[in-house]
Design a protein around this motif. Structure first.
Motif, mmCIF file in Angstrom:
data_model
loop_
_atom_site.group_PDB
_atom_site.id
_atom_site.type_symbol
_atom_site.label_atom_id
_atom_site.label_comp_id
_atom_site.label_asym_id
_atom_site.label_seq_id
_atom_site.Cartn_x
_atom_site.Cartn_y
_atom_site.Cartn_z
ATOM 1 N N THR A 106 -83.094 65.556 6.902
ATOM 2 C CA THR A 106 -83.882 66.442 5.891
ATOM 3 C C THR A 106 -82.820 67.388 5.428
ATOM 4 O OG1 THR A 106 -85.844 66.677 7.577
ATOM 5 C CG2 THR A 106 -85.387 68.524 5.878
ATOM 6 N N ILE A 107 -81.699 68.109 5.745
ATOM 7 C CA ILE A 107 -80.840 68.712 5.055
ATOM 8 C C ILE A 107 -79.979 67.665 4.328
ATOM 9 C CG2 ILE A 107 -78.721 70.050 5.490
ATOM 10 C CD1 ILE A 107 -79.943 71.140 7.919
ATOM 11 N N ASN A 108 -79.659 66.539 4.589
ATOM 12 C CA ASN A 108 -79.081 65.678 3.978
ATOM 13 C C ASN A 108 -79.784 65.143 2.542
ATOM 14 O OD1 ASN A 108 -76.759 65.526 5.164
ATOM 15 N ND2 ASN A 108 -77.318 63.744 6.231
ATOM 16 N N VAL A 115 -74.561 69.261 -1.009
ATOM 17 C CA VAL A 115 -73.405 69.305 -0.204
ATOM 18 C C VAL A 115 -73.654 70.333 1.051
ATOM 19 C CG1 VAL A 115 -70.699 69.700 -0.146
ATOM 20 C CG2 VAL A 115 -71.906 68.931 -2.099
ATOM 21 N N PRO A 116 -74.169 69.696 2.076
ATOM 22 C CA PRO A 116 -74.462 70.533 3.043
ATOM 23 C C PRO A 116 -73.436 71.132 3.888
ATOM 24 C CG PRO A 116 -74.932 68.225 3.606
ATOM 25 C CD PRO A 116 -74.692 68.278 2.246
ATOM 26 N N MET A 153 -75.136 74.911 8.383
ATOM 27 C CA MET A 153 -76.505 74.528 7.868
ATOM 28 C C MET A 153 -77.307 73.713 9.183
ATOM 29 S SD MET A 153 -76.456 73.698 3.943
ATOM 30 C CE MET A 153 -76.050 75.022 2.836
ATOM 31 N N TYR A 154 -76.259 72.658 9.231
ATOM 32 C CA TYR A 154 -76.898 71.939 10.521
ATOM 33 C C TYR A 154 -77.243 72.509 11.936
ATOM 34 C CZ TYR A 154 -75.382 67.736 7.613
ATOM 35 O OH TYR A 154 -74.973 67.056 6.553
ATOM 36 N N MET A 155 -76.127 73.469 12.264
ATOM 37 C CA MET A 155 -76.381 74.108 13.424
ATOM 38 C C MET A 155 -77.383 75.016 13.555
ATOM 39 S SD MET A 155 -74.155 72.686 15.130
ATOM 40 C CE MET A 155 -74.392 73.633 16.854
#
Length: 119
Positions: A71-73, A78-79, A83-85
């Motif tokens: 979803t973030i990707n 440019v994540p 953001m992932y964590m």
């Protein structure tokens, strides 16, 4: 059967509750009722029965991580690593009760000898 699983009901009568509190509650996360109040089915067929539910809980966690990373990707050009964590940690905290409890529900439905008896 789907409604009984979603409602965390007894696999034998599909009326009694597996948990004394709401399935999505943060209270008493690991506590399953000893038996069904409606049909007296035993929810603890053997000592440490629910240790096997850890595999289902692990699968839920892996699915959550893969879904959140995808979803973030898709949403961010440019994540950043934070953001992932942040998304993984927040979603794990929010969905922890559901993942823990439904892993036990699915394990009880799949691995126990309790079969539906329509009364």
């Amino acid at each position: 059967m789907g409604r009984a699983i979603v409602g965390a009901k007894c696999p034998k009568c599909r009326e009694g509750k597996l948990y004394s509190v709401n399935v999505l509650s943060y209270r008493k996360l690991t506590e399953v009722n000893k038996s069904c109040k409606v049909c007296a089915a035993n929810f603890h067929p053997e000592p440490d029965f629910y240790y096997g539910a850890m595999y289902i809980s692990y699968a839920f966690s892996v699915a959550l991580v893969i879904t959140s990373l995808t979803t973030i990707n898709l949403l961010v050009d440019v994540p950043k690593f934070w953001m992932y964590m942040t998304m993984v940690v927040v979603l794990n905290i929010v969905l922890l009760p559901a993942m823990l409890r439904y892993s036990k529900v699915l394990y009880l439905y799949g691995m126990s000898r309790l079969k539906y008896r329509g009364y």
